[in-house]
Scaffold this motif. Structure first.
Motif, PDB file in Angstrom:
ATOM      1  N   MET A 167     -55.139  25.313  -3.413  1.00  0.00           N
ATOM      2  CA  MET A 167     -54.109  25.648  -2.410  1.00  0.00           C
ATOM      3  C   MET A 167     -53.747  24.423  -1.575  1.00  0.00           C
ATOM      4  O   MET A 167     -52.617  23.931  -1.596  1.00  0.00           O
ATOM      5  N   ALA A 168     -54.756  23.899  -0.849  1.00  0.00           N
ATOM      6  CA  ALA A 168     -54.524  22.705  -0.026  1.00  0.00           C
ATOM      7  C   ALA A 168     -54.009  21.570  -0.896  1.00  0.00           C
ATOM      8  O   ALA A 168     -53.117  20.806  -0.495  1.00  0.00           O
ATOM      9  N   GLU A 169     -54.574  21.489  -2.111  1.00  0.00           N
ATOM     10  CA  GLU A 169     -54.154  20.476  -3.074  1.00  0.00           C
ATOM     11  C   GLU A 169     -52.664  20.594  -3.354  1.00  0.00           C
ATOM     12  O   GLU A 169     -51.920  19.612  -3.349  1.00  0.00           O
ATOM     13  N   ASN A 170     -52.229  21.867  -3.584  1.00  0.00           N
ATOM     14  CA  ASN A 170     -50.824  22.119  -3.891  1.00  0.00           C
ATOM     15  C   ASN A 170     -49.917  21.743  -2.732  1.00  0.00           C
ATOM     16  O   ASN A 170     -48.886  21.104  -2.925  1.00  0.00           O
ATOM     17  N   VAL A 171     -50.325  22.171  -1.536  1.00  0.00           N
ATOM     18  CA  VAL A 171     -49.528  21.846  -0.356  1.00  0.00           C
ATOM     19  C   VAL A 171     -49.412  20.338  -0.229  1.00  0.00           C
ATOM     20  O   VAL A 171     -48.336  19.798   0.001  1.00  0.00           O
TER      21      VAL A 171
END
Ligand code: HEM
Ligand code: FES
Lengths: 164, 219
Positions: free
Chosen positions: B1-5
């Motif tokens: 998630m954080a990676e995607n953001v």
């Protein structure tokens, strides 16, 4: 670097990153948490009042006519003494204890005026009307005008001001 | 998630490139003296943060300045801490910036092509001293009053234009409400604006030109 100095767990870069991040967060917290307190502490302090205010002799107030009594209370706010002004409408009726309304509109705290012609309290801010007994006639206020607790000492009238 | 953001933002803002340019740039072998510029920067940021916080309660008028400081020290939780950091940080900043300058001088790091970095540095040191001079008056106590009296009197000894400088500093013949409010304005608006622009240029140059290495026998 000779392998005997090399950690099997992590390389120098990740170590420095982790140390920097944790020291940084610690310092941010040490300064950051007090900052929250610094900001909100005046909001938590007790500036409220709990006083009996003398309105003088009942004879000053005619029957059946809501009469405005203004008074000032000095408060210390931070580095300043400021005078806060209050208004109370006294309504006397034959053979009954007087009723004392706060002049603060129950909608969003503007001050109401007595309109003698229409026998109504009027709040100019959002055009609200209250009848002589403080009941909402029209407009947005959710409840009747607030009343002060009163005390009579002979013919002397007192109201109880509580805030905060 | 954080990676995607992160990768979503990175694709649009080029965050990785900024990180690489600023933090992953190549530096020669250096020593602890080379940390003093960053130390000054850190202290400068702390001065900015604590200064903004002080302005929550401080008022720059003769009738309330002193009382508002007293309130910060005794009436607000952690007021002593915020003011303490701002007070001691001010002196420490001058110290670190000055030693930073000595390091640059003794290593000859001001030479071509870094002359302009040096010039902006001089601007920063002067502005930092200006911050100190104007900030010192703000508590409006005996010490600050007389320090500013003396300081502006010294400026008044400049030949020909001294009297003009003295009056301009004080906003009149004497120290007054006008002095306090102009010092306040200089302290929170004018010097910070100058410093922000100058630090920006200074750091841009440091990154653009890279750090000079410690002089060796060849140089
Ligand atoms: C407000 C104060 C200052 C801040 C925040 C600041 C910040 C920095 C930083 C972060 C660097 C990177 C290298 C290092 O840390 O050694 C640097 C380099 C440099 N500074 Fe400053 N500085 C300040 C004041 C000064 C002063 C007063 C001078 C000289 C008059 C100066 C002249 C230079 C020069 C010439 C370099 C390049 C050094 C090199 O390439 O080896 N700076 N500064
Ligand atoms: S405040 Fe009185 S009507 Fe809105």
């Amino acid at each position: 670097m000779p392998s005997k100095y090399r950690s099997p767990v992590m390389d120098r870069r990740s170590f420095v990153k982790i140390v920097t991040a944790s020291l940084g967060s610690m310092m941010a917290a040490i300064v950051g948490l007090p900052v929250i307190q610094y900001f909100i502490s005046p909001a938590l302090g007790k500036t409220g009042s709990d006083d009996w205010i003398s309105l003088g002799s009942l004879d000053n107030f005619p029957f059946d006519l809501p009469t405005l009594f203004n008074f000032n209370i000095t408060q210390v706010n931070g580095w300043e003494r400021s005078s806060m002004s209050y208004g109370a409408f006294v309504l006397r009726k034959e053979g009954q204890d007087p009723i004392v309304f706060s002049d603060v509109c129950t909608h969003l705290s503007c001050r109401v005026n007595w309109d003698e012609e229409n026998k109504e309290f009027h709040c100019p801010c959002h055009n609200a009307f209250f009848d002589a007994n403080g009941e909402v006639v029209s407009g947005p206020p959710p409840r009747p005008l607030d009343q002060y607790e009163i005390r009579l000492d002979g013919d002397q009238l007192f109201i109880h001001l509580t805030e905060g | 998630m954080a990676e995607n953001v992160f990768s979503w933002l990175d694709e649009r803002l080029g965050l990785k490139a900024i990180y690489d340019t600023i933090l992953d740039r190549k530096v020669p072998k250096v020593n602890w003296w080379f940390t003093l510029g960053s130390a000054s920067l850190f202290l400068g940021i702390m001065q900015g943060i604590t200064g903004m916080l002080l302005s929550v309660y401080y008022v720059p008028t003769p009738d309330h300045a002193y009382d508002s400081i007293t309130f910060i020290m005794t009436g607000v939780q952690f007021g002593w801490l915020i003011r303490g950091i701002h007070h001691w940080g001010a002196s420490l900043l001058i110290l670190t910036a000055f030693i930073h300058m000595l390091r640059v001088f003794f290593y000859g790091a001001y030479k071509y092509p870094r002359e302009f970095t040096w010039i902006t540095g001089v601007g920063l040191l002067i502005s930092a001293l200006g911050m100190g001079f104007t900030g010192y008056l703000l508590p409006w106590n005996q010490r600050s009053y007389w320090a500013t009296t003396v300081g502006s009197e010294i400026a008044g000894t400049v030949p020909w234009v001294g009297d003009f400088i003295l009056r301009t500093l004080r906003g009149g013949t004497n120290l007054s409400a006008l002095t306090l409010s102009r010092f306040f304005s200089l302290h929170i608006w004018i010097f910070p604006a100058i410093i922000l622009a100058t630090v920006g240029t200074h750091l841009y140059l440091v990154i653009r030109l890279g750090i000079s290495h410690i002089p060796d026998k060849d140089s």
